[in-house]
Design a protein around this motif. Structure first.
Motif, PDB file in Angstrom:
ATOM      1  N   MET A   1       0.818  -1.216   0.000  1.00 27.43           N
ATOM      2  CA  MET A   1       0.000   0.000   0.000  1.00 27.43           C
ATOM      3  C   MET A   1       0.849   1.261   0.000  1.00 27.43           C
ATOM      4  SD  MET A   1      -3.054   1.299   0.286  1.00 27.43           S
ATOM      5  CE  MET A   1      -4.369   1.529   1.449  1.00 27.43           C
ATOM      6  N   PRO A   2       0.933   1.951  -1.131  1.00 20.31           N
ATOM      7  CA  PRO A   2       1.673   3.204  -1.113  1.00 20.31           C
ATOM      8  C   PRO A   2       0.895   4.294  -0.366  1.00 20.31           C
ATOM      9  CG  PRO A   2       0.977   2.633  -3.342  1.00 20.31           C
ATOM     10  CD  PRO A   2       0.367   1.636  -2.428  1.00 20.31           C
ATOM     11  N   VAL A   3       1.624   5.095   0.359  1.00 18.42           N
ATOM     12  CA  VAL A   3       1.007   6.189   1.102  1.00 18.42           C
ATOM     13  C   VAL A   3       1.704   7.487   0.683  1.00 18.42           C
ATOM     14  CG1 VAL A   3       0.473   7.126   3.385  1.00 18.42           C
ATOM     15  CG2 VAL A   3       0.543   4.646   3.038  1.00 18.42           C
ATOM     16  N   VAL A   4       0.951   8.381   0.114  1.00 13.56           N
ATOM     17  CA  VAL A   4       1.498   9.672  -0.293  1.00 13.56           C
ATOM     18  C   VAL A   4       1.266  10.640   0.867  1.00 13.56           C
ATOM     19  CG1 VAL A   4       1.383  11.554  -1.973  1.00 13.56           C
ATOM     20  CG2 VAL A   4       0.941   9.188  -2.714  1.00 13.56           C
ATOM     21  N   VAL A   5       2.354  11.168   1.407  1.00 14.24           N
ATOM     22  CA  VAL A   5       2.249  12.061   2.563  1.00 14.24           C
ATOM     23  C   VAL A   5       2.587  13.477   2.117  1.00 14.24           C
ATOM     24  CG1 VAL A   5       3.075  12.556   4.897  1.00 14.24           C
ATOM     25  CG2 VAL A   5       2.903  10.180   4.114  1.00 14.24           C
ATOM     26  N   ILE A   6       1.650  14.381   2.316  1.00 17.88           N
ATOM     27  CA  ILE A   6       1.854  15.773   1.915  1.00 17.88           C
ATOM     28  C   ILE A   6       2.178  16.561   3.167  1.00 17.88           C
ATOM     29  CG2 ILE A   6       0.753  17.784   0.837  1.00 17.88           C
ATOM     30  CD1 ILE A   6      -1.041  15.309  -0.446  1.00 17.88           C
ATOM     31  N   ALA A   7       3.434  16.961   3.303  1.00 21.22           N
ATOM     32  CA  ALA A   7       3.865  17.534   4.583  1.00 21.22           C
ATOM     33  C   ALA A   7       4.935  18.599   4.415  1.00 21.22           C
ATOM     34  CB  ALA A   7       4.375  16.418   5.511  1.00 21.22           C
ATOM     35  N   PRO A   8       4.550  19.813   4.061  1.00 21.08           N
ATOM     36  CA  PRO A   8       5.526  20.897   4.105  1.00 21.08           C
ATOM     37  C   PRO A   8       6.002  21.101   5.542  1.00 21.08           C
ATOM     38  CG  PRO A   8       3.291  21.755   3.756  1.00 21.08           C
ATOM     39  CD  PRO A   8       3.199  20.264   3.699  1.00 21.08           C
ATOM     40  N   TYR A   9       7.179  21.678   5.698  1.00 16.17           N
ATOM     41  CA  TYR A   9       7.720  21.891   7.044  1.00 16.17           C
ATOM     42  C   TYR A   9       7.000  23.073   7.688  1.00 16.17           C
ATOM     43  CZ  TYR A   9      11.112  21.920  10.808  1.00 16.17           C
ATOM     44  OH  TYR A   9      11.713  21.853  12.047  1.00 16.17           O
ATOM     45  N   ASP A  10       5.797  22.811   8.188  1.00 19.23           N
ATOM     46  CA  ASP A  10       4.989  23.872   8.795  1.00 19.23           C
ATOM     47  C   ASP A  10       4.725  23.530  10.261  1.00 19.23           C
ATOM     48  OD1 ASP A  10       3.115  21.825   8.669  1.00 19.23           O
ATOM     49  OD2 ASP A  10       1.916  22.765   7.079  1.00 19.23           O
ATOM     50  N   ARG A  11       3.793  24.231  10.891  1.00 14.76           N
ATOM     51  CA  ARG A  11       3.647  24.017  12.340  1.00 14.76           C
ATOM     52  C   ARG A  11       2.975  22.696  12.701  1.00 14.76           C
ATOM     53  NH1 ARG A  11      -1.223  26.267  14.430  1.00 14.76           N
ATOM     54  NH2 ARG A  11      -2.590  26.480  12.638  1.00 14.76           N
TER      55      ARG A  11
ATOM     56  N   VAL B   1       4.549  13.738  10.641  1.00 12.05           N
ATOM     57  CA  VAL B   1       5.659  12.788  10.561  1.00 12.05           C
ATOM     58  C   VAL B   1       5.455  11.634  11.526  1.00 12.05           C
ATOM     59  CG1 VAL B   1       8.102  12.507  11.141  1.00 12.05           C
ATOM     60  CG2 VAL B   1       7.386  14.297   9.585  1.00 12.05           C
ATOM     61  N   SER B   2       4.895  11.908  12.689  1.00 10.76           N
ATOM     62  CA  SER B   2       4.676  10.782  13.593  1.00 10.76           C
ATOM     63  C   SER B   2       3.629   9.825  13.007  1.00 10.76           C
ATOM     64  CB  SER B   2       4.345  11.243  15.014  1.00 10.76           C
ATOM     65  OG  SER B   2       3.050  11.735  15.068  1.00 10.76           O
ATOM     66  N   ASN B   3       2.672  10.342  12.263  1.00  6.95           N
ATOM     67  CA  ASN B   3       1.726   9.455  11.567  1.00  6.95           C
ATOM     68  C   ASN B   3       2.455   8.659  10.478  1.00  6.95           C
ATOM     69  OD1 ASN B   3      -0.379  12.281  11.716  1.00  6.95           O
ATOM     70  ND2 ASN B   3      -0.623  10.482  13.021  1.00  6.95           N
ATOM     71  N   MET B   4       3.399   9.327   9.822  1.00  2.00           N
ATOM     72  CA  MET B   4       4.149   8.671   8.759  1.00  2.00           C
ATOM     73  C   MET B   4       5.010   7.538   9.338  1.00  2.00           C
ATOM     74  SD  MET B   4       6.397  10.598   5.901  1.00  2.00           S
ATOM     75  CE  MET B   4       7.879  10.810   6.840  1.00  2.00           C
ATOM     76  N   GLN B   5       5.542   7.785  10.542  1.00  2.00           N
ATOM     77  CA  GLN B   5       6.345   6.737  11.182  1.00  2.00           C
ATOM     78  C   GLN B   5       5.506   5.492  11.470  1.00  2.00           C
ATOM     79  OE1 GLN B   5       7.846   9.429  14.044  1.00  2.00           O
ATOM     80  NE2 GLN B   5       9.880   9.549  13.097  1.00  2.00           N
ATOM     81  N   GLU B   6       4.242   5.716  11.788  1.00  2.00           N
ATOM     82  CA  GLU B   6       3.350   4.574  12.023  1.00  2.00           C
ATOM     83  C   GLU B   6       3.179   3.756  10.738  1.00  2.00           C
ATOM     84  OE1 GLU B   6      -0.060   6.711  13.431  1.00  2.00           O
ATOM     85  OE2 GLU B   6       0.968   7.295  15.279  1.00  2.00           O
TER      86      GLU B   6
ATOM     87  N   ARG C   1      13.144  20.848   1.860  1.00  2.00           N
ATOM     88  CA  ARG C   1      14.454  20.402   2.358  1.00  2.00           C
ATOM     89  C   ARG C   1      14.421  20.164   3.869  1.00  2.00           C
ATOM     90  NH1 ARG C   1      17.967  18.177  -0.407  1.00  2.00           N
ATOM     91  NH2 ARG C   1      17.718  19.752  -2.009  1.00  2.00           N
ATOM     92  N   LYS C   2      13.909  21.150   4.604  1.00  5.20           N
ATOM     93  CA  LYS C   2      13.859  21.016   6.070  1.00  5.20           C
ATOM     94  C   LYS C   2      13.024  19.810   6.480  1.00  5.20           C
ATOM     95  CE  LYS C   2      14.388  25.733   7.802  1.00  5.20           C
ATOM     96  NZ  LYS C   2      13.569  26.941   7.964  1.00  5.20           N
ATOM     97  N   GLY C   3      11.918  19.636   5.792  1.00  7.00           N
ATOM     98  CA  GLY C   3      11.036  18.512   6.107  1.00  7.00           C
ATOM     99  C   GLY C   3      11.718  17.188   5.844  1.00  7.00           C
ATOM    100  N   SER C   4      12.447  17.115   4.743  1.00  5.23           N
ATOM    101  CA  SER C   4      13.087  15.849   4.405  1.00  5.23           C
ATOM    102  C   SER C   4      14.195  15.516   5.403  1.00  5.23           C
ATOM    103  CB  SER C   4      13.571  15.903   2.958  1.00  5.23           C
ATOM    104  OG  SER C   4      14.937  15.749   2.877  1.00  5.23           O
ATOM    105  N   GLU C   5      14.884  16.548   5.897  1.00  2.00           N
ATOM    106  CA  GLU C   5      15.919  16.288   6.908  1.00  2.00           C
ATOM    107  C   GLU C   5      15.297  15.893   8.242  1.00  2.00           C
ATOM    108  OE1 GLU C   5      18.256  19.839   6.686  1.00  2.00           O
ATOM    109  OE2 GLU C   5      19.086  19.223   4.737  1.00  2.00           O
ATOM    110  N   ALA C   6      14.226  16.581   8.599  1.00  2.00           N
ATOM    111  CA  ALA C   6      13.603  16.325   9.902  1.00  2.00           C
ATOM    112  C   ALA C   6      12.845  15.000   9.927  1.00  2.00           C
ATOM    113  CB  ALA C   6      12.660  17.470  10.263  1.00  2.00           C
TER     114      ALA C   6
END
Ligand code: F6R
Length: 363
Positions: free
Chosen positions: A268-278, A284-289, A303-308
């Motif tokens: 199951m691919p999951v596309v996560v839309i997550a700019p580095y915002d508040r 990201v914690s949902n993505m870790q699940e 860039r910041k989001g991908s590093e974090a």
């Protein structure tokens, strides 16, 4: 005329920097860094907004809910027109109804307009086709200026609708005194960067095409987002299902654990839309699940989001960093391109997907 493009849809995706630039230029005074006042709407006297539309236009309204509430401190009810028209909800005379429609002919949206009018509300219509029934029956018509949209799947009309809604939200904030001149200028300058940011987003096309080759092999796909990225997740899922016929669902990232997480496996691919915002950390914690259960992740971030994010086994699409208010307009592009290229690999009729009509004049 498709020009050098294989389909109208991809041509229209590529037109977005120009279209959105034109629309923003119409509604914002870029020299004075101010929103132009919306004629005939006095936002200081409005106590509630109802936004009603169908499909992609509904998702544009859903993004705008976040903008109006945050920028103008105006409560917003957002409804699918087919529900709104029959619900018989009480509407305040001091409320404003906004209907959104590319074609201006969608039967349920038109019926919603008539219902709200019957309740004594003023109606603003955000439409592409200026000679349409919805445009004619509204008190105030706000054209999106996207030019003819030929592809059945809506792309440039969506981002042009967002451009109008953003400008109106800023104008509403000023009229209501919920933003000061400096905040207004900052917002307007942020939106004036959108055409450039969209050009950058279009440069991801090669990478997106490579991801689409794999996506074309799956049966189901999940899209997650939080805040204004939630409606973009919904829009991404809609685009994918309409043109590639792959079953896709968009979810608020925080809802994952309330059910859809049961679907996650290696397939199951999951596309996560997550700019580095508040709300990034929360998403990201949902993505870790998802990652912990072997789910395949396509992360759309900066860039910041991908590093974090610090998760392996993620395919990442990196957009430029940008102010949070403008992310929906820019993040729409990779999501559209992913659906488009997946459909091309599937060999579907991209501009005329089966069972769909450009203008839905029956309910
Ligand atoms: C999705 C799509 C539809 C329309 C919907 C509303 O790509 O095209 O979901 O957005 O049928 O149409 P309009 O905006 O013409 O009222």
């Amino acid at each position: 005329d498709k020009g050098n493009h294989r389909h109208f849809m991809v041509k229209e995706i590529h037109e977005q920097p120009e279209v959105v630039g034109r629309t923003l230029g119409h509604y914002l005074d870029l020299v004075a860094s101010a929103a132009k006042a919306v004629d005939d709407i006095d936002f200081s006297r409005i106590d509630r907004l109802s936004i009603t539309a169908c499909g992609t236009a509904y998702y544009a309204g859903f993004v705008a809910k976040y903008w109006f509430e945050r920028i103008a401190r105006l409560p917003v009810d957002i409804d699918i027109a087919s529900e709104f028209r029959y619900r018989e909800q009480p509407l305040s005379k001091d409320g404003l109804s906004i209907v959104i429609s590319q074609s201006g002919e969608t039967a349920d949206t038109l019926a919603s307009l008539r219902y709200a009018k019957g309740q004594g509300q003023r109606i603003a219509a955000i439409v592409n086709v200026r000679e349409s029934t919805i445009a004619r029956e509204a008190d105030v018509m706000l054209p999106i200026l996207a030019g003819p949209e030929i592809g059945v799947a809506s792309t440039k009309a969506f981002t042009a609708q967002l451009a109008v809604l953003a400008a109106v939200a800023i104008a509403a904030g000023r009229a209501r005194g919920t933003i000061d001149a400096a905040e207004e200028a900052l917002l307007v300058r942020s939106f004036s960067e959108v055409p450039r940011l969209m050009h950058e987003a279009l440069r991801l096309e090669g990478q997106i095409e490579a991801l689409a080759r794999d996506l074309a092999k799956v049966k189901h796909c999940l899209y997650l987002g939080r805040g204004t990225s939630y409606p973009i997740a919904l829009e991404g899922a809609l685009k994918l299902k309409e043109i590639s016929y792959i079953h896709a669902e968009g979810y608020a990232a925080g809802e994952l654990k309330h059910g859809p997480i049961a679907l996650i496996d290696e397939e199951m691919p999951v596309v996560v839309i997550a700019p580095y915002d508040r709300v990034f950390e929360k998403t990201v914690s949902n993505m870790q699940e998802v990652a912990a259960r072997g789910g395949r992740i396509i992360l759309i971030t900066d860039r910041k989001g991908s590093e974090a994010a610090a998760i392996d086994a993620v395919e990442t699409l990196i957009l430029p960093e940008m102010p949070a208010a403008v992310t929906p307009l820019v993040y729409a592009i990779p999501v559209q391109l992913l659906a488009y290229h997946t459909a091309v690999f599937m060999g579907t009729d991209v501009d005329q997907p089966r069972n769909l009509a450009k203008s839905v004049t029956v309910e």
